[in-house]
Structure formats: structure tokens, C-alpha cells
Enzyme design. Structure first.
Site, PDB file in Angstrom:
ATOM      1  N   GLY A  50      17.838  58.318 -75.620  1.00 38.57           N
ATOM      2  CA  GLY A  50      16.629  58.248 -76.432  1.00 38.57           C
ATOM      3  C   GLY A  50      15.839  56.970 -76.227  1.00 38.57           C
ATOM      4  O   GLY A  50      14.773  56.807 -76.809  1.00 38.57           O
ATOM      5  N   CYS A  51      16.355  56.068 -75.403  1.00 40.47           N
ATOM      6  CA  CYS A  51      15.618  54.846 -75.099  1.00 40.47           C
ATOM      7  C   CYS A  51      14.911  55.030 -73.757  1.00 40.47           C
ATOM      8  O   CYS A  51      15.494  55.564 -72.824  1.00 40.47           O
ATOM      9  CB  CYS A  51      16.558  53.640 -75.001  1.00 40.47           C
ATOM     10  SG  CYS A  51      17.175  53.092 -76.589  1.00 40.47           S
ATOM     11  N   GLN A  52      13.680  54.574 -73.690  1.00 37.69           N
ATOM     12  CA  GLN A  52      12.910  54.659 -72.456  1.00 37.69           C
ATOM     13  C   GLN A  52      13.537  53.777 -71.377  1.00 37.69           C
ATOM     14  O   GLN A  52      13.654  54.173 -70.235  1.00 37.69           O
ATOM     15  CB  GLN A  52      11.475  54.225 -72.727  1.00 37.69           C
ATOM     16  CG  GLN A  52      10.552  54.345 -71.545  1.00 37.69           C
ATOM     17  CD  GLN A  52       9.139  53.907 -71.900  1.00 37.69           C
ATOM     18  OE1 GLN A  52       8.858  53.477 -73.005  1.00 37.69           O
ATOM     19  NE2 GLN A  52       8.252  54.022 -70.943  1.00 37.69           N
ATOM     20  N   SER A  53      13.959  52.590 -71.771  1.00 38.45           N
ATOM     21  CA  SER A  53      14.633  51.668 -70.860  1.00 38.45           C
ATOM     22  C   SER A  53      16.129  51.971 -70.893  1.00 38.45           C
ATOM     23  O   SER A  53      16.600  52.673 -71.774  1.00 38.45           O
ATOM     24  CB  SER A  53      14.425  50.223 -71.320  1.00 38.45           C
ATOM     25  OG  SER A  53      13.090  49.980 -71.607  1.00 38.45           O
TER      26      SER A  53
END
Length: 139
Positions: A50-53
Site C-alpha cells: 500500500g506504499c508507493q515507495s
């Protein structure tokens, strides 16, 4: 310090900064202080979904308390995970699972993050609480 005492301290720290550019610089600085995850744990099992990075988070239960180490490939995200580690690390699984992380709203973090970063922050919180519950059940 309790989780709420740490949250109050962070709210006070953030109040010293006048604008969000200064607050982002503070978040980036915090990222340089995060207890770094060991290279052996920098694998898909410890990536926060769920984190872009890319954000790696490793929980460890010692003496009844959860300690987190983390890292990210993006400086702001590393600062965000560092904030969460600062607040939640060193507390019991029950404290972590049941805490209300009100400092996020009080410092205005959610409305000053891009939607993808805000979702990533929520994913970090959720994952840390899930780890706490899982470690509590194993203990």
C-alpha cells in the site's frame, strides 16, 4: 514514555515550525534517525503493502515489548516510517494495538501528504498494529 507522551512531544516539536517546507525537512531529518532494518530483512516479506515507495518494516518482541526497525527508498517515506517507529517502538503489543494515533491529525500530516503518501502512512499504521497483535498471539 507512554505512547501518548511521545505523541504530545511530537505535536510540540511540529508546532515550532512555521510552514510545511520546514516540517517536511524535520520529517526527512527524522528519517536519518530511524533504527535501520538489517539487510537480511530487506525482502518482500517485510515490505509494507500500500506504499508507493518501498518501505521495509521488521518487528521484534523483546522483554514483552515490540521494537521496530525500518527503511525506505524515498526520503519523505523514510521520515514517515521513522515517525511511526518513534511513537510505537518499545511498547507492549497491547498498547500498540489499542492506541489512538491522534498526533497524525493534530500536526496536520494527512492533509499535507499526497493521497498516495497518506494511504501509505495508513498502511504503515495498520501493519504495525497487525505485527503487534501477531507477536502478542505468538508470545
Amino acid at each position: 514514555m507512554t505512547i501518548n507522551e511521545i505523541q504530545e512531544e511530537l505535536i510540540e516539536d511540529f508546532s515550532f515550525y512555521q510552514d510545511w517546507m520546514e516540517k517536511y525537512e524535520y520529517i526527512i531529518q527524522l528519517g536519518k534517525e530511524v533504527p535501520l532494518i538489517k539487510e537480511e530483512y530487506k525482502k518482500d516479506d517485510y515490505i509494507i503493502k500500500g506504499c508507493q515507495s518501498k518501505v521495509w518494516l521488521y518487528p521484534e518482541l523483546r522483554d514483552g515489548k515490540v521494537y521496530f526497525t525500518a527503511d525506505s527508498d524515498a526520503v519523505i517515506t523514510k521520515g514517515l516510517v521513522s515517525l511511526m517507529v518513534k511513537v510505537l517502538s518499545g511498547h507492549t503489543p497491547q498498547e500498540i494495538a489499542q492506541t489512538d494515533l491522534y498526533f497524525i491529525d493534530k500536526i496536520g500530516l494527512k492533509e499535507h501528504l499526497s493521497p498516495t503518501r497518506a494511504n501509505g502512512l495508513l498502511s504503515m499504521v495498520k501493519q504495525m498494529k497487525l505485527y503487534a497483535v501477531a507477536l502478542q498471539m505468538r508470545a
